[in-house]
Write an enzyme that holds these catalytic residues in place. Sequence first.
Site: not given
Ligand code: DSN
Length: 422
Positions: A54, A56, A201, A228, A231, A237
């Site tokens: 933990y 925090e 974003d 994120t 990707k 993730r």
């Molecule tokens: N699920 C993601 C995507 O496939 O673009 C976005 O949150």
Amino acid sequence: MSDYPFIEKQDPEVFEALEGEEKREAEGIELIPSENYVSKAVREANSSILTNKYSEGYPGKRYYGGQQFTDMVETLAIERAKQLFGAKYANVQPLGGANANIAMYFALLEPGDTILGMDLSHGGHLTHGHPVTYLTKIFKFVRYKMKNPDTGEIDYDEMRKVALEAKPKIVLAGFSAYPRELDYAKFVKIAREVGAYSVMDVAHIAGLIAGKAVKNPFDFGFDVMTTTTHKTLRGPRGGMILTRESDEIGKKMDKMVFPGLQGGPHMNNIAAKAVAFKEAQTPAFQKYAAQVLKNAKAMAEVFKKRGVRLLTGGTDNHLILADVFGSLGVTGKDAETLLDQAGITLNKNSIADDSRGPMDPSGIRFGTPAVTTRKFTETECARVAELMVDSLEKKDDTSVQKSIREEIRQLCVKFPIPDSHV
Ligand code: DSN
């Protein structure tokens, strides 16, 4: 030997699912543009001992003791993220992209404030103001769209008009299904004119920005980027918030992520982010990012040549949106199922002004981040695109479908998922 010797012994049911997924990923082609294959180093960090701890707070300012090593990994992740994106501040604790966006909204806005974001059906994301999200009960969302879905040009005049009328506190750029580069300077100009924060974003294109294959919104004066990490950036993730300057905005973000919205950060995941960011600093990653774009263009060219309408007319990034219902009479859902049987995973997707519903829309969305990790070049990508159109055109011909499945299997054997990315 299995990658999961302890699970194999202890929990056969979970082991079966993991082994199944290993095989599914190895034997099929992944074209969902938001997915990728992380390196074994990233997976090791993600399943590491840090899951026990933990933490925090933030490095040097924690609520519990025993933070010598959590501080080390979080500081590494923060410094590497800042370096990758030319940011002065980074928060690597958000658990996902939606969490990063929610924290960003709550940090910068008061309930009832307005956000100007891209319409979902024109490429925006759920968290950019779709009515199904709880966010729309707290904030007011107004939208901009493409002027022409066949070229992808955003209607910047209309966007400015809406901004002047609605006086948003955030002008939000970014998308999950838009294949073109945005005119960042126009976003920033409109945001400054109405006194709003400019936020991009970059979830889908973070790896392309880090790999210098597309422009960096900070170079155009954006205040904040959310993303994120899993990707195109090819990390575990998770989510992240970055700001161009080291100022009040960063302090607000820190307070909102913790203790505002989250508790203990997932330090194993943050260690995996640090490992992925180091990979993304390499020349090999820049080569990867450039190849993602070339591969997407190669696929787009085949679809166009075969008479399939592409939304925005092509692609400048890693993803492609095709109107398969309008062009081939196959719905998005049927195309997703059919191609899945051929060993090609992608997703059905609404297209701009879709006449069909979201559960069985007119389009499919696909992209090249994962296959490029697998070392596909334009040649393999063009071939996969030909096979996709063959499959959709001859959906009732079982022998064609069978031979496509076989060719996909062979391609997967020839291009295994690599363990290492450096
Ligand atoms: N699920 C993601 C995507 O496939 O673009 C976005 O949150």
